[in-house]
Write a protein that holds these residues in place. Structure first.
Motif, PDB file in Angstrom:
ATOM      1  N   PRO A  26       2.895  -1.569  -7.547  1.00  0.00           N
ATOM      2  CA  PRO A  26       4.326  -1.755  -7.276  1.00  0.00           C
ATOM      3  C   PRO A  26       5.094  -0.435  -7.423  1.00  0.00           C
ATOM      4  N   THR A  27       5.901  -0.127  -6.422  1.00  0.00           N
ATOM      5  CA  THR A  27       6.660   1.133  -6.415  1.00  0.00           C
ATOM      6  C   THR A  27       7.490   1.319  -7.691  1.00  0.00           C
ATOM      7  N   PRO A  28       8.221   0.294  -8.190  1.00  0.00           N
ATOM      8  CA  PRO A  28       9.036   0.512  -9.402  1.00  0.00           C
ATOM      9  C   PRO A  28       8.193   0.953 -10.604  1.00  0.00           C
ATOM     10  N   GLY A  70       0.816  -1.220   0.000  1.00  0.00           N
ATOM     11  CA  GLY A  70       0.000   0.000   0.000  1.00  0.00           C
ATOM     12  C   GLY A  70       0.840   1.257   0.000  1.00  0.00           C
ATOM     13  N   GLY A  71       2.155   1.130  -0.156  1.00  0.00           N
ATOM     14  CA  GLY A  71       3.020   2.314  -0.110  1.00  0.00           C
ATOM     15  C   GLY A  71       3.201   2.821   1.311  1.00  0.00           C
ATOM     16  N   MET A  72       2.894   1.969   2.313  1.00  0.00           N
ATOM     17  CA  MET A  72       2.992   2.418   3.705  1.00  0.00           C
ATOM     18  C   MET A  72       4.118   1.728   4.463  1.00  0.00           C
ATOM     19  N   ALA A  73       4.978   1.049   3.715  1.00  0.00           N
ATOM     20  CA  ALA A  73       6.223   0.508   4.275  1.00  0.00           C
ATOM     21  C   ALA A  73       6.006  -0.506   5.393  1.00  0.00           C
ATOM     22  N   GLY A  74       4.994  -1.372   5.238  1.00  0.00           N
ATOM     23  CA  GLY A  74       4.750  -2.399   6.260  1.00  0.00           C
ATOM     24  C   GLY A  74       5.898  -3.387   6.360  1.00  0.00           C
ATOM     25  N   GLY A  75       6.416  -3.816   5.216  1.00  0.00           N
ATOM     26  CA  GLY A  75       7.559  -4.743   5.231  1.00  0.00           C
ATOM     27  C   GLY A  75       8.769  -4.091   5.884  1.00  0.00           C
ATOM     28  N   SER A  76       8.956  -2.805   5.607  1.00  0.00           N
ATOM     29  CA  SER A  76      10.087  -2.076   6.210  1.00  0.00           C
ATOM     30  C   SER A  76       9.896  -1.971   7.719  1.00  0.00           C
TER      31      SER A  76
HETATM   32  P1  ATP Z   1       7.410  -1.045  -1.399  1.00  0.00           P
HETATM   33  O1  ATP Z   1       7.267   0.453  -1.402  1.00  0.00           O
HETATM   34  O2  ATP Z   1       8.762  -1.533  -0.921  1.00  0.00           O
HETATM   35  O3  ATP Z   1       6.909  -1.718  -2.651  1.00  0.00           O
HETATM   36  P2  ATP Z   1       5.070  -1.109   0.246  1.00  0.00           P
HETATM   37  O4  ATP Z   1       5.240  -0.185   1.377  1.00  0.00           O
HETATM   38  O5  ATP Z   1       4.188  -0.653  -0.874  1.00  0.00           O
HETATM   39  O6  ATP Z   1       6.491  -1.558  -0.244  1.00  0.00           O
HETATM   40  P3  ATP Z   1       4.982  -3.644   1.645  1.00  0.00           P
HETATM   41  O7  ATP Z   1       3.753  -4.222   2.236  1.00  0.00           O
HETATM   42  O8  ATP Z   1       6.032  -3.182   2.581  1.00  0.00           O
HETATM   43  O9  ATP Z   1       4.479  -2.488   0.706  1.00  0.00           O
HETATM   44  O10 ATP Z   1       5.673  -4.751   0.722  1.00  0.00           O
HETATM   45  C1  ATP Z   1       5.750  -4.826  -0.661  1.00  0.00           C
HETATM   46  C2  ATP Z   1       6.205  -6.221  -1.076  1.00  0.00           C
HETATM   47  O11 ATP Z   1       7.363  -6.633  -0.356  1.00  0.00           O
HETATM   48  C3  ATP Z   1       5.181  -7.304  -0.791  1.00  0.00           C
HETATM   49  O12 ATP Z   1       4.257  -7.441  -1.839  1.00  0.00           O
HETATM   50  C4  ATP Z   1       6.025  -8.561  -0.593  1.00  0.00           C
HETATM   51  O13 ATP Z   1       6.220  -9.224  -1.817  1.00  0.00           O
HETATM   52  C5  ATP Z   1       7.394  -8.056  -0.135  1.00  0.00           C
HETATM   53  N1  ATP Z   1       7.700  -8.311   1.309  1.00  0.00           N
HETATM   54  C6  ATP Z   1       8.834  -8.803   1.815  1.00  0.00           C
HETATM   55  N2  ATP Z   1       8.789  -8.863   3.159  1.00  0.00           N
HETATM   56  C7  ATP Z   1       7.589  -8.407   3.527  1.00  0.00           C
HETATM   57  C8  ATP Z   1       6.960  -8.226   4.786  1.00  0.00           C
HETATM   58  N3  ATP Z   1       7.551  -8.522   5.968  1.00  0.00           N
HETATM   59  N4  ATP Z   1       5.718  -7.714   4.779  1.00  0.00           N
HETATM   60  C9  ATP Z   1       5.118  -7.377   3.609  1.00  0.00           C
HETATM   61  N5  ATP Z   1       5.665  -7.550   2.409  1.00  0.00           N
HETATM   62  C10 ATP Z   1       6.893  -8.059   2.340  1.00  0.00           C
END
Ligand code: ATP
Length: 325
Positions: free
Chosen positions: A204-206, A125-131
């Motif tokens: 996707p961000t890219p 969602g662009g909210m950096a949950g994985g980060s």
């Molecule tokens: P980004 O800007 O890096 O694309 P985002 O903030 O939009 O990220 P996230 O939910 O952080 O969204 O993750 C994007 C992608 O990273 C996911 O679709 C998944 O494939 C991968 N990913 C790797 N580790 C995680 C994690 N712990 N939680 C969520 N996604 C993860």
């Protein structure tokens, strides 16, 4: 690489590590973020776009629990998602596992860990949950393993994992330069209320940066700075002035990939939001509202409009990664 194992207690600002062997479980929370301001420059030879951005940590909290392993199974880094999600890898590709592995390598620890991740930030969602998961894992394993790294060392490891990982370590509100990973905290007063409109499909961000390049073949040479009006508004706790300063250079690209997001923004503003913008690379739209009554109206209007999967009401700013148990 040089091992970073710190002398416990050497950095007075470092969270006190437990005595070796004393903690068997450490739980850490880390927040998702929205971008209040995002200025994007021309990509460098490495393909990365230089940024000036203002992050704000919102009350959408990821939780990582790190557990010691029994003597028999020691040495592996394992991960379990509290709720399985096909979009989130549960193997070595998960950012939480990568964070634990990086900290282990950097400090020479080989005892392993079992990680349990509870996700509340919308995926992609662009909210950096994985980060946020990576930031929480660095903090949790640093305590569990008694490695005692201080904030600067943790920030440096976070930046190696991804440009968005340092911010959830810090939390609150901060300006980011470089790839968004060189942070300066901002003074703020008061609380801000946001209604987040979640999209049914991630963006996707890219892909958003590629569209930005197509739409903006010659971005201005100098990056815009977060305007003085915005930082002044944050210092005073003035939500109306903050609304006027919200800005996102990636919004046009996100709208061109997802035209329906323009309707989401218009719906939120018609229903009483002070302003609504695409947050970061989207597709989440963040609507700043003046009070909880308006938040309810905006959420209702968004939920009954077509393109929104759901809404979340959050307040901000909130703290960065911190141990809760
Ligand atoms: P980004 O800007 O890096 O694309 P985002 O903030 O939009 O990220 P996230 O939910 O952080 O969204 O993750 C994007 C992608 O990273 C996911 O679709 C998944 O494939 C991968 N990913 C790797 N580790 C995680 C994690 N712990 N939680 C969520 N996604 C993860």
């Amino acid at each position: 690489m040089n091992h970073l194992r710190a002398v416990p207690g050497a950095d007075p600002r470092a969270p006190l590590p437990p005595r070796p062997g004393s903690a068997t479980t450490v739980r850490v929370e880390a927040p998702g973020k929205i971008n209040l301001f995002l200025s994007v420059g021309a990509p460098g030879p490495d393909g990365y776009h230089p940024l000036t951005t203002v992050f704000q940590a919102v009350r959408l909290i990821e939780t990582v629990t790190a557990r010691s392993q029994s003597r028999l199974e020691r040495g592996r880094i394992t991960l379990r998602l509290e709720e399985a999600d096909a979009r989130v890898p549960a193997d070595g590709a998960n950012l939480a596992v990568r964070a634990a592995r990086l900290l282990a390598e950097a400090t020479g620890v080989d005892e392993g860990v079992d990680l349990i991740v509870r996700k509340r930030v919308p995926v992609a969602g662009g909210m950096a949950g994985g980060s946020a998961d990576a930031a929480a894992t660095l903090t949790a394993c640093n305590a569990l393993w008694g490695t005692g790294l201080g904030p600067e060392d943790l920030q440096a490891l976070a930046a190696r994992l991804g440009a968005d990982v340092p911010f959830p370590l810090l939390g609150a509100t901060a300006v980011g330069h470089g790839r968004g990973d060189r942070l300066t905290p901002l003074m703020t007063r008061g609380r801000y209320l946001w209604v987040l409109a979640l999209a049914s499909r991630g963006l996707p961000t890219p892909a958003v940066f590629r569209r930005f390049d197509e739409l903006t073949p010659q971005p201005p040479a100098a990056l815009a700075e977060a305007c003085e009006e915005m930082t002044a508004a944050l210092r005073c706790g003035d939500a109306r002035a903050l609304a006027a300063g919200l800005h996102n250079d990636l919004q046009e690209a996100a709208l061109s990939l997802r035209p329906e997001l323009a309707d989401v923004i218009a719906t939120a503003e018609r229903a009483g939001a002070l302003r609504a913008i695409v947050s970061g690379s989207g597709p989440t739209v963040a609507a700043l509202v003046p009070d909880s009554g308006s938040a309810a109206c905006v959420a209702r209007a968004l939920e009954t409009s077509g393109p929104v999967r759901g809404t979340v009401r959050v307040d901000a700013p909130v703290a960065g990664a911190r141990m809760v148990g």
